[in-house]
Design a protein around this motif. Sequence first.
Motif, PDB file in Angstrom:
ATOM      1  N   ASP A  40       0.823  -1.214   0.000  1.00  0.00           N
ATOM      2  CA  ASP A  40       0.000   0.000   0.000  1.00  0.00           C
ATOM      3  C   ASP A  40       0.855   1.260   0.000  1.00  0.00           C
ATOM      4  O   ASP A  40       0.575   2.214  -0.723  1.00  0.00           O
ATOM      5  CB  ASP A  40      -0.942   0.004   1.201  1.00  0.00           C
ATOM      6  CG  ASP A  40      -2.070  -1.000   1.065  1.00  0.00           C
ATOM      7  OD1 ASP A  40      -2.312  -1.475  -0.073  1.00  0.00           O
ATOM      8  OD2 ASP A  40      -2.701  -1.316   2.086  1.00  0.00           O
TER       9      ASP A  40
ATOM     10  N   GLN B  75       5.362   4.472 -13.662  1.00  0.00           N
ATOM     11  CA  GLN B  75       4.448   3.915 -12.656  1.00  0.00           C
ATOM     12  C   GLN B  75       4.920   2.541 -12.179  1.00  0.00           C
ATOM     13  O   GLN B  75       5.079   2.295 -10.984  1.00  0.00           O
ATOM     14  CB  GLN B  75       3.035   3.826 -13.228  1.00  0.00           C
ATOM     15  CG  GLN B  75       2.044   3.128 -12.328  1.00  0.00           C
ATOM     16  CD  GLN B  75       1.691   3.919 -11.095  1.00  0.00           C
ATOM     17  OE1 GLN B  75       1.669   5.122 -11.130  1.00  0.00           O
ATOM     18  NE2 GLN B  75       1.406   3.244 -10.021  1.00  0.00           N
TER      19      GLN B  75
ATOM     20  N   THR C  76       4.490   9.246 -10.296  1.00  0.00           N
ATOM     21  CA  THR C  76       3.823   9.326 -11.596  1.00  0.00           C
ATOM     22  C   THR C  76       3.249  10.719 -11.834  1.00  0.00           C
ATOM     23  O   THR C  76       3.296  11.233 -12.959  1.00  0.00           O
ATOM     24  CB  THR C  76       2.705   8.270 -11.690  1.00  0.00           C
ATOM     25  OG1 THR C  76       3.273   6.983 -11.424  1.00  0.00           O
ATOM     26  CG2 THR C  76       2.057   8.268 -13.048  1.00  0.00           C
ATOM     27  N   LEU C  77       2.720  11.338 -10.800  1.00  0.00           N
ATOM     28  CA  LEU C  77       2.208  12.702 -10.926  1.00  0.00           C
ATOM     29  C   LEU C  77       3.328  13.664 -11.309  1.00  0.00           C
ATOM     30  O   LEU C  77       3.141  14.532 -12.171  1.00  0.00           O
ATOM     31  CB  LEU C  77       1.544  13.146  -9.622  1.00  0.00           C
ATOM     32  CG  LEU C  77       0.944  14.545  -9.613  1.00  0.00           C
ATOM     33  CD1 LEU C  77      -0.201  14.630 -10.612  1.00  0.00           C
ATOM     34  CD2 LEU C  77       0.459  14.893  -8.224  1.00  0.00           C
TER      35      LEU C  77
ATOM     36  N   SER D  74       8.624   2.673 -10.588  1.00  0.00           N
ATOM     37  CA  SER D  74       8.688   3.268  -9.255  1.00  0.00           C
ATOM     38  C   SER D  74       7.974   2.385  -8.231  1.00  0.00           C
ATOM     39  O   SER D  74       8.418   2.271  -7.087  1.00  0.00           O
ATOM     40  CB  SER D  74       8.082   4.669  -9.262  1.00  0.00           C
ATOM     41  OG  SER D  74       6.702   4.632  -9.580  1.00  0.00           O
ATOM     42  N   TRP D  75       6.904   1.730  -8.644  1.00  0.00           N
ATOM     43  CA  TRP D  75       6.194   0.830  -7.728  1.00  0.00           C
ATOM     44  C   TRP D  75       7.092  -0.329  -7.319  1.00  0.00           C
ATOM     45  O   TRP D  75       7.229  -0.630  -6.130  1.00  0.00           O
ATOM     46  CB  TRP D  75       4.917   0.333  -8.398  1.00  0.00           C
ATOM     47  CG  TRP D  75       4.013  -0.480  -7.533  1.00  0.00           C
ATOM     48  CD1 TRP D  75       3.958  -0.476  -6.170  1.00  0.00           C
ATOM     49  CD2 TRP D  75       3.024  -1.400  -7.954  1.00  0.00           C
ATOM     50  NE1 TRP D  75       2.983  -1.335  -5.736  1.00  0.00           N
ATOM     51  CE2 TRP D  75       2.398  -1.918  -6.822  1.00  0.00           C
ATOM     52  CE3 TRP D  75       2.601  -1.830  -9.196  1.00  0.00           C
ATOM     53  CZ2 TRP D  75       1.379  -2.850  -6.891  1.00  0.00           C
ATOM     54  CZ3 TRP D  75       1.586  -2.752  -9.262  1.00  0.00           C
ATOM     55  CH2 TRP D  75       0.985  -3.248  -8.108  1.00  0.00           C
TER      56      TRP D  75
ATOM     57  N   ARG E 176       2.505   1.638  -3.448  1.00  0.00           N
ATOM     58  CA  ARG E 176       1.533   2.044  -4.469  1.00  0.00           C
ATOM     59  C   ARG E 176       1.202   3.530  -4.333  1.00  0.00           C
ATOM     60  O   ARG E 176       1.127   4.257  -5.328  1.00  0.00           O
ATOM     61  CB  ARG E 176       0.270   1.203  -4.357  1.00  0.00           C
ATOM     62  CG  ARG E 176      -0.646   1.348  -5.542  1.00  0.00           C
ATOM     63  CD  ARG E 176      -1.845   0.424  -5.479  1.00  0.00           C
ATOM     64  NE  ARG E 176      -1.445  -0.960  -5.336  1.00  0.00           N
ATOM     65  CZ  ARG E 176      -1.843  -1.755  -4.334  1.00  0.00           C
ATOM     66  NH1 ARG E 176      -2.654  -1.301  -3.413  1.00  0.00           N
ATOM     67  NH2 ARG E 176      -1.440  -3.005  -4.269  1.00  0.00           N
ATOM     68  N   ALA E 177       1.007   3.992  -3.111  1.00  0.00           N
ATOM     69  CA  ALA E 177       0.673   5.395  -2.890  1.00  0.00           C
ATOM     70  C   ALA E 177       1.829   6.310  -3.306  1.00  0.00           C
ATOM     71  O   ALA E 177       1.619   7.340  -3.961  1.00  0.00           O
ATOM     72  CB  ALA E 177       0.318   5.627  -1.425  1.00  0.00           C
ATOM     73  N   THR E 178       3.041   5.945  -2.943  1.00  0.00           N
ATOM     74  CA  THR E 178       4.191   6.772  -3.285  1.00  0.00           C
ATOM     75  C   THR E 178       4.472   6.744  -4.782  1.00  0.00           C
ATOM     76  O   THR E 178       4.887   7.753  -5.362  1.00  0.00           O
ATOM     77  CB  THR E 178       5.432   6.313  -2.496  1.00  0.00           C
ATOM     78  OG1 THR E 178       5.098   6.221  -1.114  1.00  0.00           O
ATOM     79  CG2 THR E 178       6.575   7.276  -2.660  1.00  0.00           C
ATOM     80  N   SER E 179       4.233   5.598  -5.428  1.00  0.00           N
ATOM     81  CA  SER E 179       4.479   5.530  -6.865  1.00  0.00           C
ATOM     82  C   SER E 179       3.513   6.426  -7.632  1.00  0.00           C
ATOM     83  O   SER E 179       3.860   6.938  -8.701  1.00  0.00           O
ATOM     84  CB  SER E 179       4.387   4.088  -7.366  1.00  0.00           C
ATOM     85  OG  SER E 179       3.066   3.623  -7.353  1.00  0.00           O
ATOM     86  N   TRP E 180       2.316   6.653  -7.108  1.00  0.00           N
ATOM     87  CA  TRP E 180       1.398   7.588  -7.759  1.00  0.00           C
ATOM     88  C   TRP E 180       1.922   9.018  -7.652  1.00  0.00           C
ATOM     89  O   TRP E 180       1.727   9.830  -8.565  1.00  0.00           O
ATOM     90  CB  TRP E 180      -0.013   7.487  -7.183  1.00  0.00           C
ATOM     91  CG  TRP E 180      -0.785   6.406  -7.837  1.00  0.00           C
ATOM     92  CD1 TRP E 180      -1.134   5.210  -7.302  1.00  0.00           C
ATOM     93  CD2 TRP E 180      -1.267   6.403  -9.177  1.00  0.00           C
ATOM     94  NE1 TRP E 180      -1.808   4.464  -8.227  1.00  0.00           N
ATOM     95  CE2 TRP E 180      -1.919   5.172  -9.393  1.00  0.00           C
ATOM     96  CE3 TRP E 180      -1.226   7.302 -10.224  1.00  0.00           C
ATOM     97  CZ2 TRP E 180      -2.504   4.830 -10.597  1.00  0.00           C
ATOM     98  CZ3 TRP E 180      -1.819   6.961 -11.427  1.00  0.00           C
ATOM     99  CH2 TRP E 180      -2.447   5.740 -11.605  1.00  0.00           C
ATOM    100  N   GLN E 181       2.595   9.341  -6.560  1.00  0.00           N
ATOM    101  CA  GLN E 181       3.189  10.673  -6.443  1.00  0.00           C
ATOM    102  C   GLN E 181       4.319  10.840  -7.449  1.00  0.00           C
ATOM    103  O   GLN E 181       4.467  11.908  -8.062  1.00  0.00           O
ATOM    104  CB  GLN E 181       3.681  10.902  -5.021  1.00  0.00           C
ATOM    105  CG  GLN E 181       2.552  10.952  -4.011  1.00  0.00           C
ATOM    106  CD  GLN E 181       3.045  10.952  -2.589  1.00  0.00           C
ATOM    107  OE1 GLN E 181       4.218  10.751  -2.315  1.00  0.00           O
ATOM    108  NE2 GLN E 181       2.121  11.177  -1.665  1.00  0.00           N
TER     109      GLN E 181
END
Length: 99
Positions: free
Chosen positions: A44, A84, A54-55, A87-88, A47-52
């Motif tokens: 979790d 994405q 990706t942003l 980084s994940w 996944r949350a940090t990889s979205w940052q």
Amino acid sequence: MTETIGALIGLFGGAVLGWSGWFFGRKIAYKNRGLDERYYLIRDKARATSWQVTLAAMYILFFLVILKIGISAASALGILLLVQMGSWATLIFYYQAKY
């Protein structure tokens, strides 16, 4: 024509191999009691940090578009997918070492 066939084989073959690796990996981890709270916490957080990450990559790509650097939609989506997934995976290893 052969490029298209090779691309389709790579696209769908990669998806099938990725899914089967994920499925059998989880099956083995379940047998070895590897699917515990720590496993879910690490996934979790990664996944949350990889979205940052990706942003941030999206902002960079939009900046390149504003500067009129010739980048196609397929290239941008490919870069975002690599950022994405990369980084994940990297963050999973990082959080496993951290926790």
